[in-house]
Design an enzyme around this catalytic site. Sequence first.
Site, short mmCIF file in Angstrom:
data_model
loop_
_atom_site.label_atom_id
_atom_site.label_comp_id
_atom_site.label_asym_id
_atom_site.label_seq_id
_atom_site.Cartn_x
_atom_site.Cartn_y
_atom_site.Cartn_z
N SER A 116 0.83 -1.21 0.00
CA SER A 116 0.00 0.00 0.00
C SER A 116 0.86 1.26 0.00
CB SER A 116 -0.85 -0.02 1.27
OG SER A 116 -1.43 1.23 1.49
N TYR A 123 -1.84 -1.15 10.90
CA TYR A 123 -2.09 -1.65 9.53
C TYR A 123 -0.86 -1.43 8.65
CZ TYR A 123 -3.65 -1.56 4.68
OH TYR A 123 -3.74 -1.76 3.32
N LYS A 159 2.10 -4.04 6.67
CA LYS A 159 2.57 -3.99 5.28
C LYS A 159 4.10 -3.89 5.25
CE LYS A 159 -1.46 -4.24 3.37
NZ LYS A 159 -1.86 -5.54 2.82
#
Length: 338
Positions: free
Chosen positions: A128, A152, A156
């Site tokens: 992302s 989050y 990643k």
Amino acid sequence: MSVLLTGGLGYIGSHTAVELLEDGKQVVVIDNLSNSNIDVADKIKKIVGSRCAENLKVYIGDVRDKKILDKIFTEEHIDSVIHFAGLKAVGESVQKPVEYYDNNLTSTLVLLNTMKHFNVKNFVFSSSATVYGRAKSMPIYEDFEIGATNPYGQTKLFIEQILKDLYLSDNSYNIAILRYFNPIGAHDSGLIGEDPNGIPNNLMPYISKVATGKLECLSVFGNDYDTHDGTGVRDYIHVVDLAKGHLKALNKLKTNCGLKIYNLGTGVGYSVLDIVNAYNKVCGGKVKYKIAPRRPGDIDICYANADKAYKEMGWKAERDLEDMCKTSWNFENKNTKR
Ligand code: NAD
Ligand code: UFG
């Protein structure tokens, strides 16, 4: 040989399944339905038609469950994996860090261990733009510094690092890390699209629900950013363009490319008000909005330089903002459950 799509019934995974099936690929999906619906499998089949639909197989289960992965890798001839499965809401990740680390990291480790056991070495990962945090300048290139500001984003980053370490340990792996910018829009059929549970966090699904009257008014988070109209700027990319990027990435892996990192964006930044205005053109002005305070953690501007994906994979985004809004509106009208 088949491609395994973890999270293949979700928003990006389902659009990618369509592109792969239409390209004649055999597709195997594993999804635990935590943020999707089993109906999506039938919708994918409907879109691709009966001939390609035969090439789709769906397993309902959790990627953290070693037993079901062993079963899939034993029964199917998997030669590549696209790993979409994961939890993805930034705000929720701050409230539920353990769930995020467990789901996103454990699923990846169980998956990579299983791949190793079955000697499957082609891997595409859904990363992302969040890994760039507050970038020092725009547009963002792949070699910019990376960092995370929430659990989050950390997942990643950790997964990217795991993949880099894996490649260092064994350079016969082929790995594409795809850093998505802001996917919006829906399939032209109106059958699949983004339909989050509850009140949407992200801009486009929120706008769609205001346009249909399911939500009253959009709050525009801040109009005092350093952007052309003061509202936040992002690189919105049509989900079908994004899906096609995965097909290109799989082709790239076949060239024994090693580990590659690509931005998947359009290279163009639009503000919140640009999006509202474009949407209002396609829905007849139904999107009411008010200016609200900034959302904590938001950055002012974020858009990609996506030249590397074009130069090395022959991929570039083709669909414009009007198309993104039209397909979202079409999907919202035809499909959503709430
Ligand atoms: P989504 O929630 O629509 O799809 C994810 C799918 O994975 C869902 O169908 C869910 O049921 C499934 N899933 C989750 N955990 C699972 C598990 N442990 N086992 C099996 N299935 C599981 O999300 P999306 O928008 O399609 O995103 C796909 C990937 O792309 C995610 O990894 C996300 O972090 C990443 N990503 C998304 C965006 C975005 O804005 N949508 C941006 C950048 C990156
Ligand atoms: N926004 C509003 N009102 C809303 C929702 C959003 O004004 O109700 C604004 C935000 O402030 C931001 C823009 O719309 O300026 C886009 O916000 P989104 O929540 O749609 O998307 P983000 O750029 O914040 O983040 C999304 C995903 C992240 C991902 C990132 C890049 O949520 O997980 O795109 O891919 F990392």
